[in-house]
Design an enzyme around this catalytic site. Structure first.
Site, short mmCIF file in Angstrom:
data_model
loop_
_atom_site.label_atom_id
_atom_site.label_comp_id
_atom_site.label_asym_id
_atom_site.label_seq_id
_atom_site.Cartn_x
_atom_site.Cartn_y
_atom_site.Cartn_z
N GLY A 24 -6.07 -3.34 7.59
CA GLY A 24 -7.04 -2.24 7.56
C GLY A 24 -8.17 -2.33 8.56
O GLY A 24 -8.63 -1.30 9.08
N GLY A 34 -11.13 -1.28 2.80
CA GLY A 34 -10.27 -1.17 3.98
C GLY A 34 -10.24 0.23 4.57
O GLY A 34 -11.17 1.02 4.38
N ASP A 35 -9.16 0.51 5.27
CA ASP A 35 -9.02 1.81 5.95
C ASP A 35 -8.52 2.92 5.03
O ASP A 35 -8.74 4.10 5.31
CB ASP A 35 -8.02 1.66 7.10
CG ASP A 35 -6.64 1.21 6.59
OD1 ASP A 35 -6.58 0.23 5.82
OD2 ASP A 35 -5.64 1.85 6.94
N THR A 48 -0.57 2.20 6.91
CA THR A 48 -0.50 0.95 6.15
C THR A 48 -0.46 -0.22 7.11
O THR A 48 0.19 -0.16 8.15
CB THR A 48 0.73 0.90 5.22
OG1 THR A 48 0.81 -0.43 4.69
CG2 THR A 48 2.03 1.21 5.94
N GLY A 49 -1.20 -1.26 6.77
CA GLY A 49 -1.25 -2.43 7.63
C GLY A 49 -2.62 -3.08 7.53
O GLY A 49 -3.35 -2.83 6.56
N ARG A 60 -14.86 -5.88 -0.32
CA ARG A 60 -14.29 -5.42 0.95
C ARG A 60 -13.59 -4.06 0.75
O ARG A 60 -12.87 -3.85 -0.21
CB ARG A 60 -13.28 -6.45 1.46
CG ARG A 60 -12.54 -6.05 2.77
CD ARG A 60 -11.19 -5.42 2.49
NE ARG A 60 -10.37 -5.28 3.68
CZ ARG A 60 -9.24 -4.59 3.71
NH1 ARG A 60 -8.79 -3.99 2.63
NH2 ARG A 60 -8.53 -4.49 4.82
N THR A 104 0.87 -1.17 0.00
CA THR A 104 0.00 0.00 0.00
C THR A 104 0.90 1.22 0.00
O THR A 104 1.96 1.21 0.64
CB THR A 104 -0.87 -0.01 1.28
OG1 THR A 104 -1.85 -1.02 1.13
CG2 THR A 104 -1.53 1.33 1.55
#
Ligand code: ASP
Length: 324
Positions: A244, A220-221, A241-242, A218, A190
């Protein structure tokens, strides 16, 4: 030697910080050639943003210039080279926030927009909305002449193999043969950027293909303001990043800003507390890049590594991948 992040006297001039994802390819898989290519792409992204900022350009434009380079590279999980859904398709998310106005724009689950970060800016500047998803977002992109690409453009051989590997592991886990063991490299890539321009304005942006083997639909964040991206001149600019789902539940980017606003703590302390304690204790793997209006930089991550880089007015790109 002091890294750009640890300078005690940050330049009041301009700064750009980027990330290329949390999690690191294991040493035996990250060949010197691959590492060189990733670092060269990060250098190019830093220099693209630097050229905007050194001309007196806006932080929002510098963030977008840097992110576009990373989206166009197949090496990172954004734009071309995005990870694949469980169905083998691509669904990309991106967001941008202008810290001088607190205006923001984002797009989610887009499948043909070459540079989703450009679409996030369109949502911010050309609509009354903050977040557009799916077909509606793609129609806006088309109306404004953004480059659209066939789905195949985004899909690389590397991501096909990655999906096969993850799905095989998942089957083995279901059959009780093996504990689920996601390779630490499986959701890296990301991309994000935060910038401070010569006018003292902050901006943050994030772009991603999401997490490999995610369910179709889906989100994510990364496109959610406050979770994966946040910018406000009064506090800081953050891109995360990680994993989400943890960033969403923890409202990670805004939590860092809120700690600064309500508790008066420094950027470094706020970012450290949120990433290394709250996020980690909740079980969320990942990191952030964060920048305040004085040019202080924080880049905490609780994963094995985080692709990251900084450039200041001197124009010398600094990059790192593992802990150092
Ligand atoms: N945060 C992204 C997501 O969950 C993935 C990543 O940063 O690697 O969609």
């Amino acid at each position: 030697m002091a890294t750009p992040a640890s300078r005690s006297q940050p330049s009041p001039d301009f700064v750009l910080v980027i990330h290329g994802g949390a999690g690191v390819v294991p040493k035996d898989e990250l060949t010197p050639e691959k590492e060189k290519a990733a670092r060269a792409t990060m250098d190019a992204a830093l220099l693209a943003g630097h050229s905007v900022l050194s001309r007196g350009g806006k932080s929002v434009d510098a963030v977008i210039a840097a992110i576009k380079i990373l989206e166009d590279s197949p090496l990172f999980n954004a734009g071309k080279g995005s990870v694949l859904t469980a169905d083998g398709t691509v669904g990309m998310d991106a967001s941008i926030m202008d810290g001088s106005t607190c205006q923001a724009g984002a797009c989610a689950d887009v499948k043909h927009v070459k540079n989703p970060i450009e679409l996030a800016r369109l949502v911010m500047n050309k609509t009354h909305h903050v977040l557009l998803a799916g077909d509606g977002a793609e129609i806006l992109a088309k109306e404004h002449g953004l480059t659209l690409m066939p789905a195949d453009y985004f899909i690389t051989e590397h991501r096909k193999l990655q999906l096969q590997r993850i799905q095989k592991q998942e089957q083995e886990r279901k059959a009780g043969e093996k504990k689920a063991q996601l390779n630490s490299a499986d959701n890296i890539g990301t991309v994000g950027a935060v910038a401070l321009d010569k006018h003292g304005n902050l901006a943050a942006g994030t772009s991603t293909g999401g997490m490999a083997n995610k369910r179709f639909g889906r989100i994510g964040d990364s496109p959610v303001i406050g979770a994966g991206t946040y910018a406000n001149n009064q506090t800081c600019a953050v891109s995360g990043t990680g994993h989400g789902e943890y960033f969403l539940r923890g409202v990670v980017a805004y939590d860092i800003a809120a700690k600064m606003e309500y508790q008066g703590v420094s950027l470094a302390n706020a970012a450290e507390e949120v990433v290394m304690r709250k996020l980690k204790d909740a079980g969320g793997r990942g990191g952030v890049i964060a920048l305040d209006a004085k040019g202080n930089v924080a880049m905490p991550f609780n994963s094995e590594g985080m692709y990251r880089g900084v450039i200041r007015a001197d124009g010398k790109p600094w990059t790192a991948i593992r802990k150092e």
